[in-house]
Design a protein around this motif. Structure first.
Motif, PDB file in Angstrom:
ATOM      1  N   GLN A   1     -38.056  29.519  71.702  1.00  0.00           N
ATOM      2  CA  GLN A   1     -37.733  29.529  73.118  1.00  0.00           C
ATOM      3  C   GLN A   1     -36.528  28.645  73.443  1.00  0.00           C
ATOM      4  O   GLN A   1     -35.758  28.931  74.368  1.00  0.00           O
ATOM      5  CB  GLN A   1     -38.939  29.054  73.931  1.00  0.00           C
ATOM      6  CG  GLN A   1     -38.740  29.124  75.435  1.00  0.00           C
ATOM      7  CD  GLN A   1     -39.997  28.729  76.190  1.00  0.00           C
ATOM      8  OE1 GLN A   1     -41.066  28.560  75.598  1.00  0.00           O
ATOM      9  NE2 GLN A   1     -39.866  28.592  77.495  1.00  0.00           N
ATOM     10  N   TYR A   2     -36.359  27.564  72.657  1.00  0.00           N
ATOM     11  CA  TYR A   2     -35.282  26.615  72.947  1.00  0.00           C
ATOM     12  C   TYR A   2     -34.191  26.636  71.889  1.00  0.00           C
ATOM     13  O   TYR A   2     -33.366  25.726  71.834  1.00  0.00           O
ATOM     14  CB  TYR A   2     -35.872  25.203  73.071  1.00  0.00           C
ATOM     15  CG  TYR A   2     -36.927  25.103  74.144  1.00  0.00           C
ATOM     16  CD1 TYR A   2     -36.585  25.085  75.483  1.00  0.00           C
ATOM     17  CD2 TYR A   2     -38.285  25.073  73.806  1.00  0.00           C
ATOM     18  CE1 TYR A   2     -37.550  25.010  76.475  1.00  0.00           C
ATOM     19  CE2 TYR A   2     -39.255  24.996  74.786  1.00  0.00           C
ATOM     20  CZ  TYR A   2     -38.886  24.965  76.116  1.00  0.00           C
ATOM     21  OH  TYR A   2     -39.854  24.900  77.097  1.00  0.00           O
ATOM     22  N   GLY A   3     -34.193  27.655  71.038  1.00  0.00           N
ATOM     23  CA  GLY A   3     -33.195  27.750  69.999  1.00  0.00           C
ATOM     24  C   GLY A   3     -33.483  26.818  68.836  1.00  0.00           C
ATOM     25  O   GLY A   3     -34.543  26.192  68.759  1.00  0.00           O
ATOM     26  N   SER A   4     -32.530  26.719  67.916  1.00  0.00           N
ATOM     27  CA  SER A   4     -32.708  25.893  66.724  1.00  0.00           C
ATOM     28  C   SER A   4     -31.831  24.648  66.815  1.00  0.00           C
ATOM     29  O   SER A   4     -31.117  24.433  67.798  1.00  0.00           O
ATOM     30  CB  SER A   4     -32.346  26.694  65.468  1.00  0.00           C
ATOM     31  OG  SER A   4     -30.935  26.831  65.369  1.00  0.00           O
ATOM     32  N   ILE A   5     -31.852  23.860  65.762  1.00  0.00           N
ATOM     33  CA  ILE A   5     -31.049  22.646  65.706  1.00  0.00           C
ATOM     34  C   ILE A   5     -29.562  22.975  65.791  1.00  0.00           C
ATOM     35  O   ILE A   5     -28.745  22.121  66.184  1.00  0.00           O
ATOM     36  CB  ILE A   5     -31.357  21.863  64.404  1.00  0.00           C
ATOM     37  CG1 ILE A   5     -30.675  20.495  64.390  1.00  0.00           C
ATOM     38  CG2 ILE A   5     -30.959  22.679  63.176  1.00  0.00           C
ATOM     39  CD1 ILE A   5     -31.204  19.546  65.431  1.00  0.00           C
ATOM     40  N   LYS A   6     -29.183  24.204  65.491  1.00  0.00           N
ATOM     41  CA  LYS A   6     -27.777  24.603  65.502  1.00  0.00           C
ATOM     42  C   LYS A   6     -27.286  25.004  66.890  1.00  0.00           C
ATOM     43  O   LYS A   6     -26.080  25.170  67.094  1.00  0.00           O
ATOM     44  CB  LYS A   6     -27.553  25.753  64.519  1.00  0.00           C
ATOM     45  CG  LYS A   6     -27.728  25.354  63.056  1.00  0.00           C
ATOM     46  CD  LYS A   6     -27.339  26.495  62.141  1.00  0.00           C
ATOM     47  CE  LYS A   6     -27.322  26.046  60.686  1.00  0.00           C
ATOM     48  NZ  LYS A   6     -26.884  27.129  59.768  1.00  0.00           N
ATOM     49  N   ASP A   7     -28.208  25.185  67.817  1.00  0.00           N
ATOM     50  CA  ASP A   7     -27.824  25.641  69.154  1.00  0.00           C
ATOM     51  C   ASP A   7     -27.488  24.469  70.071  1.00  0.00           C
ATOM     52  O   ASP A   7     -27.837  23.312  69.798  1.00  0.00           O
ATOM     53  CB  ASP A   7     -28.955  26.473  69.765  1.00  0.00           C
ATOM     54  CG  ASP A   7     -29.169  27.771  69.012  1.00  0.00           C
ATOM     55  OD1 ASP A   7     -28.178  28.464  68.732  1.00  0.00           O
ATOM     56  OD2 ASP A   7     -30.347  28.080  68.680  1.00  0.00           O
ATOM     57  N   GLU A   8     -26.822  24.786  71.177  1.00  0.00           N
ATOM     58  CA  GLU A   8     -26.524  23.779  72.176  1.00  0.00           C
ATOM     59  C   GLU A   8     -27.821  23.245  72.790  1.00  0.00           C
ATOM     60  O   GLU A   8     -28.793  23.980  72.947  1.00  0.00           O
ATOM     61  CB  GLU A   8     -25.642  24.375  73.272  1.00  0.00           C
ATOM     62  CG  GLU A   8     -24.241  24.755  72.814  1.00  0.00           C
ATOM     63  CD  GLU A   8     -23.416  23.529  72.448  1.00  0.00           C
ATOM     64  OE1 GLU A   8     -23.579  22.481  73.113  1.00  0.00           O
ATOM     65  OE2 GLU A   8     -22.613  23.628  71.494  1.00  0.00           O
TER      66      GLU A   8
END
Length: 485
Positions: free
Chosen positions: A348-355
């Motif tokens: 839901q909140y993306g991964s460590i690579k996302d903003e």
């Protein structure tokens, strides 16, 4: 009395029993020539007609199995129960109560009602895939299973398929290839490492969502941590935990996705950095000591004032001062049909690579001493951190203590959670969160623990998955331990 008359009486007794509501004071008696057998609210009483034979009272929790049968020597009701030999040990024992062959229908009906009460809310005769880690904890898991756990499982009429893990991540492969329709539960006789592997093996399957939410994953004590066993059974005594498991009720509980680099890891217990991670990972050479390794490890490290500078971003759910009001909250997890997919839930909140999302709180911790995030009530026997934790409340419990309070006080602050004192400790930043990102700063190496497993000392991100996991608990939707009211 004719057979039809006996059948009618048995049916009437069954109807009367079914009419009793939950929590009613049932009093169901079977009168035999030699004994009176009575099912009460939380026990059975066996009264002998002869004063030379002692009466018996057995709790329903300790009833493992029962049957009525006819042999060459006549009829008998056989009741197998766990006999408490000490505070930490129980052994199966069997009582046989004779009856006239003409009373077989009545005896069958009574046994059926007894098992229904003894296993109320739980499946009888569970089908178990048992994984034993022969190297778990001090290396005694196989002996513990054979001597203390297996006798309870067999006495409870469970179908047991045992396999010893042979190498690191063997349980990942087993769970990934397992026929989940053939078993009710995967039972790990190990520390926290084998459940971690099982969850991640299930998570790699194409039917990951179904597998994780349908087959129960359980832990019985065979290691040094045993956090999952403590949370669901309230003990690390192997035979007592086995009784709790065979009586266990299916309970959804939250899992966590941790992303680091290109990897996605499922976490069932905790993520930690700092003193707790050091106690877990920095004491690998002391595994032979069992749970005492944590005490020794703490004493070795308390004089050191190491800090872990970090930047932390948090998706806040409930502030510290509001947690007490939400302590009893239980939210039903989303249904399988509503999810609309079969693999792992999307992030839901993306991964460590996302903003980093704009609504996350940004925090700087130049002297961080302890970072602990969990979704169970405790990590081990002596570390009961979160009395406000619930199996499927859809939140992680995050606790941060800065290093400027000192190592000894830092641990004491964390241990204050056992009684709820941490709500009054300003040194502890305690919240319920939906997700977070941890970024180490100004330090090349250190310990980051995911369920007791070491990962790279590098940024990672975590988010909760509401009710994604399944296990067996003593009480539905409740962890065992110090519960906040």
């Amino acid at each position: 009395m004719s057979t039809s008359s006996r059948s009618s009486d048995a049916a009437n007794e069954q109807d009367a029993f079914i009419g009793l509501g939950a929590g009613a004071h049932a009093d169901d008696a079977l009168l035999l020539d030699t004994h009176s057998l009575t099912i009460r609210e939380d026990s059975i009483t066996i009264t002998a007609s002869s004063s030379s034979i002692s009466d018996e009272k057995i709790t329903l929790h300790d009833i493992l199995w029962a049957r009525a049968y006819i042999s060459e020597t006549g009829g008998a009701i056989q009741i197998t129960h766990a006999k408490r030999l000490s505070k930490r040990l129980a052994r199966p024992t069997t009582l046989s109560i004779p009856f006239s062959e003409s009373d077989l229908d009545k005896a069958d009906g009574w046994v059926e009602r007894l098992l229904s009460r003894a296993y109320e809310g739980s499946h009888q005769a569970k089908r178990l895939k048992v994984l034993v880690n022969p190297h778990g904890g001090p290396g005694t898991a196989a002996k513990i299973y054979e001597n203390e756990i297996e006798p309870i499982l067999v006495a409870a009429n469970c179908s047991v398929d045992v396999e010893l893990t042979q190498y690191a991540k063997h349980a990942v492969k087993i769970a990934q290839e397992l026929d989940i329709e053939a078993y009710d539960a995967i039972v790990c006789i190990s520390g926290d490492g084998i459940p971690h592997e099982v969850f991640n093996g299930l998570g790699k399957r194409p039917d990951a969502l179904k597998a994780l939410r349908s087959i129960a994953v359980c832990q019985l004590p065979g290691g040094s941590g045993n956090g999952m066993c403590w949370s669901f059974t309230g003990t690390d005594a192997p035979s007592l935990a086995a009784i709790a498991l065979v009586k266990g009720k299916r309970t959804h509980f939250d899992l966590v996705s941790v992303t680091q680099g290109d990897e996605r890891i499922l976490s069932f217990l905790s993520q930690s950095v700092g003193i707790v991670a050091e106690l877990d990972l920095g004491t690998e050479n002391l595994r032979w000591m069992g749970s005492a390794r944590f005490t020794v490890g703490f004493l070795q490290r308390v004089a050191k004032e190491t800090v872990y500078p970090a930047k932390v971003y948090v998706k806040l759910a409930i502030e510290k001062e509001d947690i007490r009001r939400h302590a009893s909250t239980v939210r039903e997890p989303p249904s399988l049909d509503a999810a609309g997919h079969v693999g792992l839930p999307p992030l839901q909140y993306g991964s460590i690579k996302d903003e980093i999302p704009e609504d996350w709180l940004a925090e700087s911790h130049p002297k961080l001493g302890n970072f602990y995030c969990g979704n169970m009530i405790c990590m081990s026997k002596d570390l009961h951190f979160f009395p406000a934790a619930r199996p499927n409340d859809g939140h992680m419990d995050l606790a941060i203590v800065d290093g400027n309070v000192g190592r000894l006080k830092s641990v004491n602050v964390m241990l204050g959670a056992e009684t709820g004192k941490h709500f009054d400790l300003p040194e502890l930043n305690y919240r319920k969160v939906l997700a977070y990102r941890f970024i180490p700063k100004d330090q090349k190496d250190g310990y980051i623990s995911i369920d007791g497993e070491k990962i790279a000392f590098a940024p990672f991100q975590a988010e909760i998955h509401h009710g994604l996991g399944m296990s067996l608990s003593m009480r539905a939707n409740v962890y065992e331990g110090p519960i906040l009211s």
